[in-house]
Design a protein around this motif. Structure first.
Motif, PDB file in Angstrom:
ATOM      1  N   GLU A 308     -52.494  15.336 -14.890  1.00 51.65           N
ATOM      2  CA  GLU A 308     -52.837  13.926 -14.696  1.00 51.65           C
ATOM      3  C   GLU A 308     -53.251  13.341 -16.047  1.00 51.65           C
ATOM      4  O   GLU A 308     -54.246  13.750 -16.626  1.00 51.65           O
ATOM      5  N   TRP A 309     -52.446  12.396 -16.528  1.00 54.52           N
ATOM      6  CA  TRP A 309     -52.726  11.788 -17.835  1.00 54.52           C
ATOM      7  C   TRP A 309     -53.555  10.518 -17.687  1.00 54.52           C
ATOM      8  O   TRP A 309     -54.341  10.171 -18.556  1.00 54.52           O
ATOM      9  N   LEU A 310     -53.287   9.801 -16.623  1.00 53.65           N
ATOM     10  CA  LEU A 310     -54.024   8.572 -16.314  1.00 53.65           C
ATOM     11  C   LEU A 310     -54.378   8.696 -14.840  1.00 53.65           C
ATOM     12  O   LEU A 310     -53.751   9.485 -14.129  1.00 53.65           O
ATOM     13  N   PRO A 311     -55.351   7.925 -14.348  1.00 52.44           N
ATOM     14  CA  PRO A 311     -55.726   8.085 -12.941  1.00 52.44           C
ATOM     15  C   PRO A 311     -54.509   7.941 -12.005  1.00 52.44           C
ATOM     16  O   PRO A 311     -53.784   6.941 -12.075  1.00 52.44           O
ATOM     17  N   GLY A 312     -54.240   8.966 -11.217  1.00 50.67           N
ATOM     18  CA  GLY A 312     -53.117   8.924 -10.269  1.00 50.67           C
ATOM     19  C   GLY A 312     -51.744   9.007 -10.917  1.00 50.67           C
ATOM     20  O   GLY A 312     -50.734   8.762 -10.276  1.00 50.67           O
ATOM     21  N   ARG A 313     -51.687   9.352 -12.192  1.00 52.06           N
ATOM     22  CA  ARG A 313     -50.421   9.375 -12.931  1.00 52.06           C
ATOM     23  C   ARG A 313     -50.220  10.741 -13.576  1.00 52.06           C
ATOM     24  O   ARG A 313     -50.805  11.026 -14.624  1.00 52.06           O
ATOM     25  N   GLU A 314     -49.343  11.543 -12.953  1.00 46.76           N
ATOM     26  CA  GLU A 314     -49.096  12.866 -13.504  1.00 46.76           C
ATOM     27  C   GLU A 314     -47.757  12.903 -14.225  1.00 46.76           C
ATOM     28  O   GLU A 314     -46.821  12.201 -13.847  1.00 46.76           O
ATOM     29  N   ALA A 315     -47.689  13.758 -15.232  1.00 49.10           N
ATOM     30  CA  ALA A 315     -46.414  14.010 -15.900  1.00 49.10           C
ATOM     31  C   ALA A 315     -46.400  15.426 -16.447  1.00 49.10           C
ATOM     32  O   ALA A 315     -47.450  15.997 -16.752  1.00 49.10           O
ATOM     33  N   ARG A 316     -45.175  15.968 -16.544  1.00 47.62           N
ATOM     34  CA  ARG A 316     -44.989  17.311 -17.056  1.00 47.62           C
ATOM     35  C   ARG A 316     -44.426  17.185 -18.479  1.00 47.62           C
ATOM     36  O   ARG A 316     -43.221  17.263 -18.685  1.00 47.62           O
ATOM     37  N   CYS A 317     -45.306  16.922 -19.420  1.00 50.66           N
ATOM     38  CA  CYS A 317     -44.859  16.651 -20.788  1.00 50.66           C
ATOM     39  C   CYS A 317     -46.034  16.817 -21.737  1.00 50.66           C
ATOM     40  O   CYS A 317     -47.165  16.505 -21.391  1.00 50.66           O
ATOM     41  N   PHE A 318     -45.722  17.294 -22.966  1.00 52.94           N
ATOM     42  CA  PHE A 318     -46.788  17.423 -23.965  1.00 52.94           C
ATOM     43  C   PHE A 318     -47.059  16.109 -24.691  1.00 52.94           C
ATOM     44  O   PHE A 318     -48.156  15.870 -25.151  1.00 52.94           O
ATOM     45  N   ILE A 319     -46.007  15.288 -24.840  1.00 50.49           N
ATOM     46  CA  ILE A 319     -46.140  14.096 -25.693  1.00 50.49           C
ATOM     47  C   ILE A 319     -45.653  12.847 -24.938  1.00 50.49           C
ATOM     48  O   ILE A 319     -44.646  12.242 -25.293  1.00 50.49           O
ATOM     49  N   PRO A 320     -46.349  12.463 -23.874  1.00 50.05           N
ATOM     50  CA  PRO A 320     -45.856  11.356 -23.052  1.00 50.05           C
ATOM     51  C   PRO A 320     -46.007   9.993 -23.722  1.00 50.05           C
ATOM     52  O   PRO A 320     -46.794   9.834 -24.652  1.00 50.05           O
ATOM     53  N   ASN A 322     -47.058   5.939 -23.478  1.00 49.15           N
ATOM     54  CA  ASN A 322     -48.045   5.094 -22.795  1.00 49.15           C
ATOM     55  C   ASN A 322     -49.393   5.744 -22.481  1.00 49.15           C
ATOM     56  O   ASN A 322     -50.056   5.371 -21.523  1.00 49.15           O
ATOM     57  N   VAL A 323     -49.757   6.762 -23.272  1.00 50.85           N
ATOM     58  CA  VAL A 323     -51.127   7.279 -23.145  1.00 50.85           C
ATOM     59  C   VAL A 323     -51.777   7.198 -24.526  1.00 50.85           C
ATOM     60  O   VAL A 323     -51.075   7.164 -25.539  1.00 50.85           O
ATOM     61  N   PRO A 324     -53.096   7.162 -24.577  1.00 52.54           N
ATOM     62  CA  PRO A 324     -53.755   7.049 -25.882  1.00 52.54           C
ATOM     63  C   PRO A 324     -53.399   8.229 -26.793  1.00 52.54           C
ATOM     64  O   PRO A 324     -53.297   9.368 -26.319  1.00 52.54           O
ATOM     65  N   ASP A 325     -53.189   7.948 -28.079  1.00 58.70           N
ATOM     66  CA  ASP A 325     -52.839   8.997 -29.049  1.00 58.70           C
ATOM     67  C   ASP A 325     -53.813  10.166 -29.012  1.00 58.70           C
ATOM     68  O   ASP A 325     -53.411  11.322 -29.128  1.00 58.70           O
ATOM     69  N   ALA A 326     -55.085   9.825 -28.838  1.00 58.40           N
ATOM     70  CA  ALA A 326     -56.101  10.876 -28.862  1.00 58.40           C
ATOM     71  C   ALA A 326     -55.864  11.899 -27.755  1.00 58.40           C
ATOM     72  O   ALA A 326     -56.025  13.100 -27.963  1.00 58.40           O
ATOM     73  N   ALA A 327     -55.417  11.417 -26.592  1.00 61.27           N
ATOM     74  CA  ALA A 327     -55.178  12.329 -25.467  1.00 61.27           C
ATOM     75  C   ALA A 327     -54.020  13.268 -25.792  1.00 61.27           C
ATOM     76  O   ALA A 327     -54.053  14.462 -25.483  1.00 61.27           O
ATOM     77  N   VAL A 332     -51.755  18.570 -27.743  1.00 63.54           N
ATOM     78  CA  VAL A 332     -50.868  19.270 -28.659  1.00 63.54           C
ATOM     79  C   VAL A 332     -51.633  20.257 -29.537  1.00 63.54           C
ATOM     80  O   VAL A 332     -51.115  21.287 -29.941  1.00 63.54           O
ATOM     81  N   ALA A 333     -52.910  19.937 -29.805  1.00 68.05           N
ATOM     82  CA  ALA A 333     -53.719  20.799 -30.699  1.00 68.05           C
ATOM     83  C   ALA A 333     -53.928  22.178 -30.076  1.00 68.05           C
ATOM     84  O   ALA A 333     -53.981  22.321 -28.870  1.00 68.05           O
TER      85      ALA A 333
END
Ligand SMILES: Nc1ncnc2c1ncn2[C@@H]1O[C@H](COP(=O)(O)OP(=O)(O)OP(=O)(O)O)[C@@H](O)[C@H]1O
Ligand code: SF4
Ligand SMILES: [Mg+2]
Length: 333
Positions: A308-320, A322-327, A332-333
């Motif tokens: 879950e990258w954003l509330p109610g928003r899941e994705a299977r990806c390391f570098i999606p 529309n999410v904040p760079d910090a996330a 990735v770190a």
């Protein structure tokens, strides 16, 4: 207290054990369909949409098998239900609308016989009441002169009409769950709109939940509450439909929607994106999308988690997207 969802699929794996090897057609798929809600299931050809739908209905045949996970229908695990129990549920509480209406219709029986029998198999009503219900349901899916049409055999209908009859049969019992596999793709736009409106009304009124499998984003955006995007046997993105279309996270979803301004997106069909669907026999280690992904990086050789990258928003990806760079950096770190 939250209500038990109509359907909760958890870590479903449906594999085909062929001579050439194991085809992981559905591999770790999870999603939830709350009561009265519509989940749009999209993805390119071969991504596993039909096998997912068939798994829920327990219609997967040899050499295919549900190899893991749970299919919780109102809390009951269908992955473990007996064949007898599944037959009972299929005729009554869950229904499927197939791509091919002849999977539903019996070619040698008149439509009235088929529909009346279906009604009477599950409800204690007179023949006349059953006939009335059949007639009303045919009217609901836009079949003119339903009384006359009840007397016909399937071959006397056009392809589109046959599909509407098959849809009517699925709606007959007001089931708790309908799995619809691209049922309106062959119909003209007006009829398609009419059927989608009826189906949506049914979902809202009776609490029927739907999984609507389609290639057509305009269908999903008009009909679905949530969307799950499949790629190579996995759900790669999930969320509320408007949010996913406006701000897709996964690069695959991003490619499908393209760069059209958001107000136009809803009328657009899914785009073709460059590259080929990978063979399920020879998936690279790590993210299955990496060969086609403009954002692929070293880390993508590892398997990205579905998170879950954003509330109610899941994705299977390391570098999606529309999410904040910090996330992303943190991931990735
Ligand atoms: N009986 C089978 N034996 C082996 N592999 C199978 C079988 N049925 C399906 N598959 C494989 O499962 C994968 C998923 O197929 P599925 O039909 O679910 O795709 P789909 O997303 O519905 O595609 P489409 O949009 O073309 O309908 C495909 O790679 C397909 O080849
Ligand atoms: S994990 Fe990497 S390769 Fe896969 S979709 Fe995300 S950025 Fe692209
Ligand atoms: Mg299919």
């Amino acid at each position: 207290m939250t209500q038990t969802p109509t359907l909760e699929v958890r870590n479903l794996r449906t594999h085909f054990f062929t001579r050439a090897g194991v085809v992981k057609a559905v591999d770790d798929v999870s999603f939830t369909v709350p009561r009265g809600k519509v989940l749009g299931l999209v993805g390119e050809s071969g991504s596993g949409k039909t096998v997912t739908g068939f798994s829920v209905m327990r219609l997967v045949d040899e050499p295919g098998r549900i190899a893991g996970g749970q299919i919780l229908f109102k809390g009951q695990d269908l992955a473990k239900a007996s064949d007898e129990e599944m037959r009972r549920l299929r005729g009554n509480r869950i229904a499927m609308i197939f791509q091919d209406p002849m999977m539903t219709l019996n070619p040698v029986l008149r439509i009235d016989t088929q529909m009346i029998e279906t009604v009477q198999a599950h409800a204690k009503v007179s023949r006349e009441e059953a006939r009335q219900r059949a007639r009303d349901t045919l009217g609901m899916v836009g079949i003119p002169s339903p009384d006359e049409r009840l007397m016909s055999y399937p071959h006397q209908f056009s392809g589109g009409m046959r599909q509407r009859v098959a849809i009517a049969i699925a709606l007959l019992h007001k089931p708790d769950l309908i799995v619809a596999d691209e049922p309106t793709t062959a119909l003209d736009v007006t009829i398609q709109g009419q059927i989608l409106a009826e189906v949506q009304k049914l979902a809202a009124e009776t609490g029927t939940s739907l999984i609507w499998i389609t290639h057509d984003l305009s269908v999903v955006s008009g009909l679905a509450d949530d969307i799950a995007v499949m790629y190579a046997g996995k759900v790669v993105e999930h969320g509320e439909v408007g949010e996913v279309l406006d701000k897709p996270l996964h690069p695959y979803t991003h490619g499908l929607i393209g760069s059209v301004p958001s107000r136009n997106k809803r009328g657009e069909p899914l785009r073709q994106i460059p590259g080929m669907t990978p063979s399920l026999f020879a998936l690279p280690p790590g993210c299955a999308f990496q060969a086609r992904c403009p954002r692929a990086a070293e880390i993508c050789k590892q398997e990205p988690p579905f998170r879950e990258w954003l509330p109610g928003r899941e994705a299977r990806c390391f570098i999606p997207h529309n999410v904040p760079d910090a996330a992303v950096k943190e991931q990735v770190a």
